[in-house]
Structure formats: structure tokens, C-alpha cells
Enzyme design. Structure first.
Site, PDB file in Angstrom:
ATOM      1  N   LEU A 152       0.904  -1.152  -0.039  1.00 43.48           N
ATOM      2  CA  LEU A 152       0.103   0.110   0.138  1.00 43.48           C
ATOM      3  C   LEU A 152       0.799   1.234  -0.009  1.00 43.48           C
ATOM      4  CD1 LEU A 152      -3.100   0.348   0.164  1.00 43.48           C
ATOM      5  CD2 LEU A 152      -2.807   0.937   2.430  1.00 43.48           C
ATOM      6  N   GLY A 153       1.595   1.512  -1.186  1.00 40.93           N
ATOM      7  CA  GLY A 153       2.315   2.587  -1.109  1.00 40.93           C
ATOM      8  C   GLY A 153       1.471   3.428  -2.030  1.00 40.93           C
ATOM      9  N   ARG A 154       2.130   4.552  -2.742  1.00 39.04           N
ATOM     10  CA  ARG A 154       1.651   5.561  -3.892  1.00 39.04           C
ATOM     11  C   ARG A 154       0.428   4.823  -4.715  1.00 39.04           C
ATOM     12  NH1 ARG A 154       6.886   8.604  -3.622  1.00 39.04           N
ATOM     13  NH2 ARG A 154       7.682   6.656  -4.232  1.00 39.04           N
ATOM     14  N   ILE A 155       1.037   3.946  -5.405  1.00 39.57           N
ATOM     15  CA  ILE A 155       0.240   3.338  -6.459  1.00 39.57           C
ATOM     16  C   ILE A 155      -1.033   2.421  -5.833  1.00 39.57           C
ATOM     17  CG2 ILE A 155       0.199   1.916  -8.525  1.00 39.57           C
ATOM     18  CD1 ILE A 155       3.203   2.683  -8.957  1.00 39.57           C
ATOM     19  N   ARG A 175       4.871  -4.168   4.810  1.00 41.98           N
ATOM     20  CA  ARG A 175       5.860  -4.675   6.025  1.00 41.98           C
ATOM     21  C   ARG A 175       5.320  -3.887   7.225  1.00 41.98           C
ATOM     22  NH1 ARG A 175      11.403  -3.044   3.547  1.00 41.98           N
ATOM     23  NH2 ARG A 175       9.927  -1.676   2.589  1.00 41.98           N
ATOM     24  N   ARG A 232       6.194  -6.464 -10.376  1.00 43.65           N
ATOM     25  CA  ARG A 232       7.198  -7.083 -10.982  1.00 43.65           C
ATOM     26  C   ARG A 232       7.081  -8.505 -11.146  1.00 43.65           C
ATOM     27  NH1 ARG A 232       8.614  -2.636 -12.939  1.00 43.65           N
ATOM     28  NH2 ARG A 232      10.222  -1.379 -12.676  1.00 43.65           N
ATOM     29  N   ASP A 256       0.783  -7.967 -16.013  1.00 46.38           N
ATOM     30  CA  ASP A 256       1.435  -6.800 -16.892  1.00 46.38           C
ATOM     31  C   ASP A 256       2.875  -7.076 -16.733  1.00 46.38           C
ATOM     32  OD1 ASP A 256       1.621  -4.496 -18.333  1.00 46.38           O
ATOM     33  OD2 ASP A 256       2.146  -3.309 -16.669  1.00 46.38           O
ATOM     34  N   GLU A 261      10.876 -10.963 -18.928  1.00 51.68           N
ATOM     35  CA  GLU A 261      10.143 -10.141 -20.058  1.00 51.68           C
ATOM     36  C   GLU A 261      11.264 -10.043 -20.951  1.00 51.68           C
ATOM     37  OE1 GLU A 261       8.839  -6.522 -18.158  1.00 51.68           O
ATOM     38  OE2 GLU A 261       7.760  -7.747 -16.764  1.00 51.68           O
ATOM     39  N   HIS A 279       3.769  -5.189 -20.347  1.00 52.31           N
ATOM     40  CA  HIS A 279       4.504  -4.147 -19.154  1.00 52.31           C
ATOM     41  C   HIS A 279       4.092  -2.858 -19.857  1.00 52.31           C
ATOM     42  CE1 HIS A 279       7.977  -3.382 -16.301  1.00 52.31           C
ATOM     43  NE2 HIS A 279       7.142  -2.492 -16.315  1.00 52.31           N
TER      44      HIS A 279
HETATM   45  C1  8YV Z   1       8.696   0.898 -17.015  1.00 53.74           C
HETATM   46  C2  8YV Z   1       8.019   0.620 -14.567  1.00 53.74           C
HETATM   47  O1  8YV Z   1       9.459  -0.282 -16.576  1.00 53.74           O
HETATM   48  O2  8YV Z   1       8.526   2.795 -13.658  1.00 53.74           O
HETATM   49  C3  8YV Z   1       8.619   1.374 -13.630  1.00 53.74           C
HETATM   50  O3  8YV Z   1       9.206   0.992 -12.569  1.00 53.74           O
HETATM   51  O4  8YV Z   1       7.791  -0.507 -14.392  1.00 53.74           O
HETATM   52  C4  8YV Z   1       7.740   1.074 -16.164  1.00 53.74           C
HETATM   53  O5  8YV Z   1       7.389   2.520 -16.037  1.00 53.74           O
HETATM   54  C5  8YV Z   1       9.887   1.551 -17.677  1.00 53.74           C
HETATM   55  O6  8YV Z   1      10.606   2.126 -16.302  1.00 53.74           O
HETATM   56  C6  8YV Z   1       9.476   2.835 -18.294  1.00 53.74           C
HETATM   57  O7  8YV Z   1      10.707   2.831 -19.512  1.00 53.74           O
END
Ligand code: 8YV
Length: 314
Positions: A152-155, A175, A232, A256, A261, A279
Site C-alpha cells: 500500500l504505497g503511492r500506487i 511490511r 514486477r 502486466d 520479459e 508491461h
Molecule cells: C517501465 C515501470 O518499466 O516505472 C516503472 O518501474 O515498471 C515502467 O514504467 C519503465 O521503467 C519505463 O521505461
């Protein structure tokens, strides 16, 4: 601040590449390892600032003896070997905040897609199955479901905020417990999964979260549970996830991100209860431009006074 050279590592947003080339005459690391070694032997000692999105390993950092700053395009910096920066006092910036909304939008979109079968329904129409009189199977309701946010951070907060408008019951695992929210706290990822219809993964990557979504967590979500990952690939035990999806032990997933990848496990291609995305969490014109501008501002600030606009605490 620096009389050294600026190094571009990997491909970057065109706005950044243009600025690096025209304003700063930046060097560019050759992509081929053999060429890179010769390049680093010649230019490595001059480099004081590196700008990257692809990341930097310990060997590359070690080949740059005067490196003082790494400017990362992206909020996640797990591809940069932070352990190699720290002892040398090399500073690091990332691109937080500017991508929060877009990543949250995509997470909610993925959740709705996998629950309702939007991508699967689109394929169904295009294959002519609707026209042939077949019925698209009933899917699951989004409004009012229980969603667990892992991280539960910003995003994570932005995702929770959006889902509140859908009448979802939000819980989370971090955590540390977050003080200023009313969402229920789960003591572990397994507990989070047990009490949720869907878990949205939005933690940072890196060693601290490796396979945090284990086989046990996936089993706790179960055949009627869903997993959404916009963080990730490394945060999820991908082999366990693929096994659970192919056997029906997990209800579905919207993914995503992946461990290797752009390779995506082919076993998932045939599954209509899985949404596969390349992604694209931050991949909008507006957000990528904002990320590019933040990279440039970090670079300018570092060159002006040795500080960063959005430093990563190391
Ligand atoms: C892309 C991301 O991987 O910001 C991140 O951590 O996962 C994505 O925005 C990327 O870094 C943009 O090129």
C-alpha cells in the site's frame, strides 16, 4: 558539479535521448557485450552520471570509477544494483508520482478485464462465435468484491481509492501497518489472500519481495480467486502461478509483468481467464513524457548542485 561524461545505458524515451544527445553530448553504451567492454575500457573512467531504464549491474557500475549518480527512468529501480552504489556514495533517482495514476488505472482495468472477460469476450466476437449463436460464459461481478492490495504505497493507495468507488472492500499487507487508512491490515500475504477475492500486487521488486506471492499465497486465493500483478514478475512465483492457472487451482490472473520479459509462459496463451499485457503500466503518451521530464530535471539538478529532485533513499 561534474566535468565528466554522461552515459546513456539502454534505450530511453525519445525526449530523454534527444536531450542527452543535443544538450549533453552523452555517450551511449553499445548494446553488444564485446563492443561494450572495449567502449568501457576507453570511456568508463570519464563517466560521472549514468541515465538508464534498463538497469545497471555491479560489473557495469564497477567499470565506471568516477560514477556519482544514476538517473533511473521508472519508479522501480530493481534492475539497478543498489548494493554496488551504496558503498561508493553514488546517488540514485527514480520517477515516482508522475506514473501513479496510469499504473493504478491499468491495475483496475486488468482486474475488471479478468473478472468480466473483456479481452476474452473481444476474442469471442472476433472469432465469430457470437455471430454463430454461441453464448459467452457468465463471468464474475467486480462491484462489491473484496480486494487485497499487496503493497500500500503511492500506487497501491491510488488503486484502493479507485476500487472504493466500485464498493469494494479493501484490505492490504505491507511490511509495516499504514496509520492513516481505514483498510483492514493483513499480517501476511497468505492472510491477505485468504480474505480476498482478488489480490493486486504493487510492491517494489528486488530481493526483499522475491516470490512474496508464493505457491501458498496462490493456494490461499484458490479456484475462485484472482491475481493482478502490475509490480514486477519477480514478486510472484511464476512457475507456481502457471501451474495453478493451468490446473484451475487459481480462478484467473491479469499480468502486466513477468519474470523474464518479454518472454511470457506459452501455457498461458490458451487460457481465457488470463489477461496478458506487455508491461504497459506507465505506457501512455502523457505519463511517459512526464517521466522523461522528471529524468531531465533530476539530471539538470544533479549537474547544478549535486542533489536530485526525486532521490531514492539508499
Ligand atoms: C517501465 C515501470 O518499466 O516505472 C516503472 O518501474 O515498471 C515502467 O514504467 C519503465 O521503467 C519505463 O521505461
Amino acid at each position: 558539479m561534474t566535468d565528466g561524461a554522461i552515459l546513456q545505458v539502454g534505450g530511453l524515451h525519445p525526449t530523454v535521448e534527444r536531450e542527452l544527445a543535443t544538450t549533453y553530448g552523452a555517450l551511449r553504451l553499445p548494446p553488444e557485450p564485446g563492443d561494450a567492454a572495449a567502449f568501457l575500457a576507453e570511456h568508463g573512467p570519464d563517466v560521472t552520471v549514468a541515465v538508464t531504464s534498463a538497469g545497471m549491474d555491479a560489473a557495469l557500475i564497477g567499470a565506471l570509477p568516477r560514477l556519482a549518480a544514476v538517473i533511473n527512468l521508472g519508479v522501480g529501480y530493481d534492475a539497478v544494483d543498489v548494493a554496488a552504489l551504496k558503498p561508493r556514495g553514488i546517488v540514485l533517482s527514480n520517477t515516482p508520482d508522475v506514473l501513479t495514476d496510469c499504473v493504478a488505472d491499468l491495475a483496475v482495468g486488468g482486474l475488471i478485464d479478468v473478472f468480466r472477460g473483456m479481452s476474452a469476450g473481444d476474442r469471442f466476437v472476433r472469432r465469430g462465435e457470437w455471430a454463430a449463436g454461441r453464448k459467452f460464459p457468465l463471468r464474475r461481478r467486480v462491484s462489491g468484491t473484496r480486494v487485497g492490495i499487496l503493497g500500500l504505497g503511492r500506487i497501491g493507495r491510488a488503486i484502493a481509492h479507485r476500487l472504493e468507488a466500485f464498493g469494494c472492500t479493501i484490505s492490504y499487507h505491507n511490511r509495516r501497518r499504514v496509520d492513516d487508512v481505514a483498510y483492514a491490515y493483513a499480517a501476511s500475504p497468505v492472510e491477505l489472500a485468504r480474505g480476498a477475492d482478488a489480490v493486486v500486487v504493487v510492491t517494489p521488486g528486488g530481493p526483499g519481495t522475491q516470490a512474496l506471492v508464493s505457491a501458498e499465497v496462490i493456494a490461499a486465493l484458490g479456484p475462485s480467486g484472482y491475481l493482478v500483478n502490475v509490480a514486477r514478475g519477480s514478486v510472484v512465483d511464476q512457475d507456481a502461478l502457471v501451474a495453478a492457472l493451468t490446473s484451475g487451482a487459481l480462478g484467473g490472473a491479469a499480468l502486466d509483468v513477468f519474470t523474464d520479459e518479454p518472454r511470457v509462459p506459452e501455457e498461458l496463451f490458451a487460457l481465457d481467464n488470463v489477461v496478458l499485457l506487455p508491461h504497459i503500466g506507465s505506457a501512455t503518451v502523457e505519463t511517459r513524457e512526464a517521466m522523461a521530464q522528471l529524468v531531465i530535471r533530476n539530471l539538470e539538478r544533479f549537474l547544478a548542485d549535486g542533489t536530485l529532485v526525486t532521490p531514492v533513499p539508499l
